[in-house]
Design a protein around this motif. Structure first.
Motif, PDB file in Angstrom:
ATOM      1  N   SER A   1      15.558   6.840   1.239  1.00  0.00           N
ATOM      2  CA  SER A   1      15.167   7.687   2.377  1.00  0.00           C
ATOM      3  C   SER A   1      14.216   8.805   1.943  1.00  0.00           C
ATOM      4  CB  SER A   1      16.368   8.194   3.149  1.00  0.00           C
ATOM      5  OG  SER A   1      17.205   8.889   2.320  1.00  0.00           O
ATOM      6  N   GLU A   2      14.308   9.276   0.698  1.00  0.00           N
ATOM      7  CA  GLU A   2      13.337  10.294   0.260  1.00  0.00           C
ATOM      8  C   GLU A   2      11.908   9.727   0.267  1.00  0.00           C
ATOM      9  OE1 GLU A   2      13.618  11.513  -3.840  1.00  0.00           O
ATOM     10  OE2 GLU A   2      14.168   9.525  -4.537  1.00  0.00           O
ATOM     11  N   HIS A   3      11.767   8.448  -0.081  1.00  0.00           N
ATOM     12  CA  HIS A   3      10.435   7.826  -0.065  1.00  0.00           C
ATOM     13  C   HIS A   3       9.929   7.680   1.370  1.00  0.00           C
ATOM     14  CE1 HIS A   3      12.206   5.770  -3.846  1.00  0.00           C
ATOM     15  NE2 HIS A   3      11.543   6.852  -4.213  1.00  0.00           N
ATOM     16  N   GLU A   4      10.853   7.210   2.218  1.00  0.00           N
ATOM     17  CA  GLU A   4      10.470   6.993   3.619  1.00  0.00           C
ATOM     18  C   GLU A   4      10.034   8.298   4.256  1.00  0.00           C
ATOM     19  OE1 GLU A   4      13.240   3.120   4.621  1.00  0.00           O
ATOM     20  OE2 GLU A   4      14.029   5.068   5.200  1.00  0.00           O
ATOM     21  N   ARG A   5      10.794   9.332   3.987  1.00  0.00           N
ATOM     22  CA  ARG A   5      10.466  10.615   4.617  1.00  0.00           C
ATOM     23  C   ARG A   5       9.172  11.178   4.063  1.00  0.00           C
ATOM     24  NH1 ARG A   5      15.608  14.015   6.311  1.00  0.00           N
ATOM     25  NH2 ARG A   5      13.853  15.269   7.033  1.00  0.00           N
TER      26      ARG A   5
ATOM     27  N   GLU B   1       0.836  -1.195   0.000  1.00  0.00           N
ATOM     28  CA  GLU B   1       0.000   0.000   0.000  1.00  0.00           C
ATOM     29  C   GLU B   1       0.884   1.264   0.000  1.00  0.00           C
ATOM     30  OE1 GLU B   1      -2.970   0.630  -0.550  1.00  0.00           O
ATOM     31  OE2 GLU B   1      -3.420   2.555   0.426  1.00  0.00           O
ATOM     32  N   ALA B   2       1.981   1.224   0.728  1.00  0.00           N
ATOM     33  CA  ALA B   2       2.885   2.385   0.779  1.00  0.00           C
ATOM     34  C   ALA B   2       3.420   2.697  -0.615  1.00  0.00           C
ATOM     35  CB  ALA B   2       4.037   2.111   1.749  1.00  0.00           C
ATOM     36  N   VAL B   3       3.788   1.649  -1.356  1.00  0.00           N
ATOM     37  CA  VAL B   3       4.307   1.867  -2.707  1.00  0.00           C
ATOM     38  C   VAL B   3       3.209   2.465  -3.589  1.00  0.00           C
ATOM     39  CG1 VAL B   3       5.086   0.662  -4.805  1.00  0.00           C
ATOM     40  CG2 VAL B   3       6.137   0.136  -2.593  1.00  0.00           C
ATOM     41  N   ARG B   4       1.985   1.970  -3.433  1.00  0.00           N
ATOM     42  CA  ARG B   4       0.873   2.522  -4.210  1.00  0.00           C
ATOM     43  C   ARG B   4       0.693   4.025  -3.908  1.00  0.00           C
ATOM     44  NH1 ARG B   4      -3.935   3.986  -4.381  1.00  0.00           N
ATOM     45  NH2 ARG B   4      -4.314   3.802  -2.155  1.00  0.00           N
TER      46      ARG B   4
ATOM     47  N   GLU C   1       1.713   7.637  -6.558  1.00  0.00           N
ATOM     48  CA  GLU C   1       0.881   8.800  -6.911  1.00  0.00           C
ATOM     49  C   GLU C   1       1.688  10.100  -6.926  1.00  0.00           C
ATOM     50  OE1 GLU C   1      -2.416   8.923  -4.193  1.00  0.00           O
ATOM     51  OE2 GLU C   1      -3.201   6.979  -4.862  1.00  0.00           O
ATOM     52  N   HIS C   2       2.866  10.068  -6.275  1.00  0.00           N
ATOM     53  CA  HIS C   2       3.684  11.290  -6.231  1.00  0.00           C
ATOM     54  C   HIS C   2       5.038  11.061  -6.882  1.00  0.00           C
ATOM     55  CE1 HIS C   2       0.811  12.868  -3.266  1.00  0.00           C
ATOM     56  NE2 HIS C   2       0.812  11.639  -2.786  1.00  0.00           N
ATOM     57  N   LYS C   3       5.106  10.131  -7.828  1.00  0.00           N
ATOM     58  CA  LYS C   3       6.431   9.693  -8.302  1.00  0.00           C
ATOM     59  C   LYS C   3       7.269  10.818  -8.911  1.00  0.00           C
ATOM     60  CE  LYS C   3       4.932   7.344 -12.571  1.00  0.00           C
ATOM     61  NZ  LYS C   3       3.592   6.775 -12.302  1.00  0.00           N
ATOM     62  N   ASP C   4       6.607  11.870  -9.403  1.00  0.00           N
ATOM     63  CA  ASP C   4       7.360  12.984  -9.999  1.00  0.00           C
ATOM     64  C   ASP C   4       8.192  13.734  -8.972  1.00  0.00           C
ATOM     65  OD1 ASP C   4       6.089  12.222 -12.234  1.00  0.00           O
ATOM     66  OD2 ASP C   4       4.566  13.819 -12.180  1.00  0.00           O
ATOM     67  N   GLU C   5       7.866  13.561  -7.714  1.00  0.00           N
ATOM     68  CA  GLU C   5       8.591  14.314  -6.686  1.00  0.00           C
ATOM     69  C   GLU C   5       9.875  13.624  -6.235  1.00  0.00           C
ATOM     70  OE1 GLU C   5       6.228  16.252  -3.753  1.00  0.00           O
ATOM     71  OE2 GLU C   5       4.376  15.775  -4.830  1.00  0.00           O
ATOM     72  N   PHE C   6      10.127  12.418  -6.777  1.00  0.00           N
ATOM     73  CA  PHE C   6      11.291  11.663  -6.282  1.00  0.00           C
ATOM     74  C   PHE C   6      12.422  11.579  -7.294  1.00  0.00           C
ATOM     75  CE2 PHE C   6       7.568   9.461  -4.215  1.00  0.00           C
ATOM     76  CZ  PHE C   6       7.677  10.184  -3.046  1.00  0.00           C
ATOM     77  N   GLU C   7      13.620  11.510  -6.749  1.00  0.00           N
ATOM     78  CA  GLU C   7      14.785  11.323  -7.595  1.00  0.00           C
ATOM     79  C   GLU C   7      14.871   9.855  -8.026  1.00  0.00           C
ATOM     80  OE1 GLU C   7      19.638  11.597  -6.964  1.00  0.00           O
ATOM     81  OE2 GLU C   7      18.289  12.580  -5.545  1.00  0.00           O
ATOM     82  N   TYR C   8      14.594   8.934  -7.057  1.00  0.00           N
ATOM     83  CA  TYR C   8      14.697   7.504  -7.355  1.00  0.00           C
ATOM     84  C   TYR C   8      13.326   6.941  -7.710  1.00  0.00           C
ATOM     85  CZ  TYR C   8      19.337   7.649  -5.270  1.00  0.00           C
ATOM     86  OH  TYR C   8      20.642   7.948  -4.992  1.00  0.00           O
ATOM     87  N   PRO C   9      13.269   5.977  -8.658  1.00  0.00           N
ATOM     88  CA  PRO C   9      11.987   5.388  -9.030  1.00  0.00           C
ATOM     89  C   PRO C   9      11.377   4.607  -7.871  1.00  0.00           C
ATOM     90  CG  PRO C   9      13.794   4.163 -10.034  1.00  0.00           C
ATOM     91  CD  PRO C   9      14.395   5.384  -9.396  1.00  0.00           C
TER      92      PRO C   9
END
Ligand code: 4AD
Ligand code: MG
Length: 462
Positions: free
Chosen positions: A335-339, A311-314, A318-326
């Motif tokens: 850590s960007e995803h976790e935060r 569920e967290a990945v889902r 939805e905000h994948k454009d905000e991340f450097e890593y896929p």
């Protein structure tokens, strides 16, 4: 000698009494006949104000000239001054110089940067910030022991030198007794490190978990609290090569019990630090992290969030454009995803559960889907991963096949497998990074500032 903590706890009780206090001079202001010293002895956040007077002190001129940093002992009358900025002053009858300081004392009255203070790790505990950090660290350590001891846990000391790699990440510091000038070599001519420890391979522990499991399957509830080592080359604000970990391990318990324990423990420790170190936390709230106190108060009274990895990945997709890593199912969360999860989506601590087995360690219990394991990471705002834990694989055959998948040598872990053979029981545990907890409680942003003498990449001075 009376300590500052005793005086500040009950100033009225000392009013009008003669006291002797000792400490280090933080500031000194004076004229020809009259002056003030501010002292701190480290027992409490605040300074004591000492009044010195020509004619009263035989050595007034010497004392008035003392440099900041000097160590002195003062005997005099304490006078409560509830209306003033300083709640009391001590009118000195005698001041003895224990050790004067030279004028090049690096801690002058101005505010120094944390980067500068890191370079004088031997003197930085004499500043407000670090003195508060390390009192909180001490209070938190005491609260951790108190929490487990009150609940009947047995404290186990696990070895620092070990032949096993609990996390299987190969991030171990090698310990060797080999003569490196003239080392033993295998048939290929390579140095034979299997001979490291008087004939066996050895490294510094990355986690006491596997040993703690043995004791959990005898005492039912145990915890470790000790140093661990990781030779990962991560030069970040959250990684140290040497850090302390708290690892409880509970038998007859599953992942839900594990998360419940983690949540109760963190709340207990925070409550306890709020009681023991109110002035220190007030300081952090004002100068380091505005809103810290409000957050801590909210935290101890509210439930942590919980979300499955899937569920967290889902949610993150939805905000994948905000991340450097896929971000995709199967990825190891960065850590960007976790935060993002904990700071933006949940805005509170959140347990992420049931990770794909490929990105987790061999000992985690395989779920019925055959794809995920009963693991949890606790993510908290500002810090990221605070805890890693799991229910352990108690089924002998499943464990053996996971060990093979992970390329582990069964023979090396015969003792660990025995636990599944002789009265294996459902059990679970977690590891909490002590320094990350201190960062969370104080709002300090760098792990180098919550370890007295940090061992991080390229830093083993002092
Ligand atoms: O997630 P980790 O690697 O889990 C284990 O070692 C398990 N054997 C624990 C267990 O189940 N008994 O590490 C646990 C925690 C992390 O969540 C993090 O807080 C901290 O240890 N940690 C570090 N802290 C500072 N510097 C590092 N290099 C760290 N590596 C892990
Ligand atoms: Mg982890």
């Amino acid at each position: 000698r009376t300590e500052f903590s005793q005086i500040f706890a009950d100033i009225a009780a000392f009013d009008g009494r003669e006291v002797t206090v000792c400490g280090w001079v933080r500031t000194s202001r004076n004229s020809k006949n009259f002056g003030f010293l501010e002292l701190n002895d480290g027992s409490y956040f605040k300074n004591a104000q000492i009044v010195i007077e020509q004619g009263v002190l035989a050595n007034y001129d010497e004392i008035a000239k003392l440099n900041v940093g000097s160590a002195v002992c003062v005997t005099g009358t304490l006078v409560a001054t509830p209306q003033a900025k300083q709640p009391f002053e001590i009118k000195a009858a005698t001041v003895e110089v224990e050790g004067a300081s030279t004028p090049d004392y690096p801690l002058q009255k101005k505010r120094h940067s944390l980067e500068f203070l890191r370079e004088i790790a031997h003197l930085r505990p004499r500043t407000n910030t670090y003195s508060a950090v390390f009192r909180v660290r001490s209070a938190a350590a005491a609260a951790i022991h108190e929490f487990f001891q009150k609940d009947g846990f047995v404290y186990v000391n696990t070895p620092l030198i070990t032949g096993s790699d609990c996390e299987g990440a190969g991030e171990m510091f090698r310990v060797t007794t080999l003569d490196l000038e003239n080392p033993p070599r295998n048939e290929k001519g390579e140095v034979d490190y299997t001979q490291d420890f008087f004939g066996k391979s050895a490294n510094l522990t990355v986690s006491g978990q596997l040993n703690a499991e043995c004791y959990a399957l005898a005492f039912s509830k145990v915890y470790t609290f000790g140093p661990t080592f990781r030779a990962e080359n991560s030069n970040t604000a959250r990684h140290a090569a040497e850090f302390w970990m708290i690892e409880p391990e509970i038998a007859f318990a599953d992942l839900a019990d594990d998360m419940d324990l983690a949540q109760r423990m963190i709340k207990y420790v925070i409550r306890s630090v709020m009681e023991r170190c109110p002035e220190d936390l007030k300081f952090f709230n004002e100068f380091v992290d505005k809103g810290l106190l409000e957050r801590l108060r909210f935290l101890v009274d509210s439930d942590f969030g919980q979300v499955s990895y899937t569920e967290a990945v889902r949610l993150l997709e939805e905000h994948k454009d905000e991340f450097e890593y896929p971000v995709y199912w199967g990825c190891d969360l960065q850590s960007e995803h976790e935060r993002y999860l904990t700071e933006k989506i949940f805005q509170k601590p959140v347990f992420v559960t049931d990770y794909p087995k490929e990105i987790k360690a061999f000992y985690m219990r395989l779920n019925d889907d055959g794809k995920t394991v009963a693991a949890t990471d606790l993510l908290v705002p500002g810090v990221g991963e605070l805890i890693g834990g799991s229910q352990r694989e108690e089924r002998y055959d499943v464990l053996v096949s996971r060990m093979r998948e992970c390329g582990l040598n069964e023979a090396d872990y015969h003792w660990y497998l025995d636990l599944r053979k002789y009265g294996g029981a459902k059990h679970a545990g977690f590891g909490l990074g002590f320094e990350r907890l201190i960062m969370y409680i104080t709002g300090m942003g760098n792990i180098r500032d919550v370890i007295p003498f940090p061992r991080t990449v390229k830093n083993a001075e002092f």
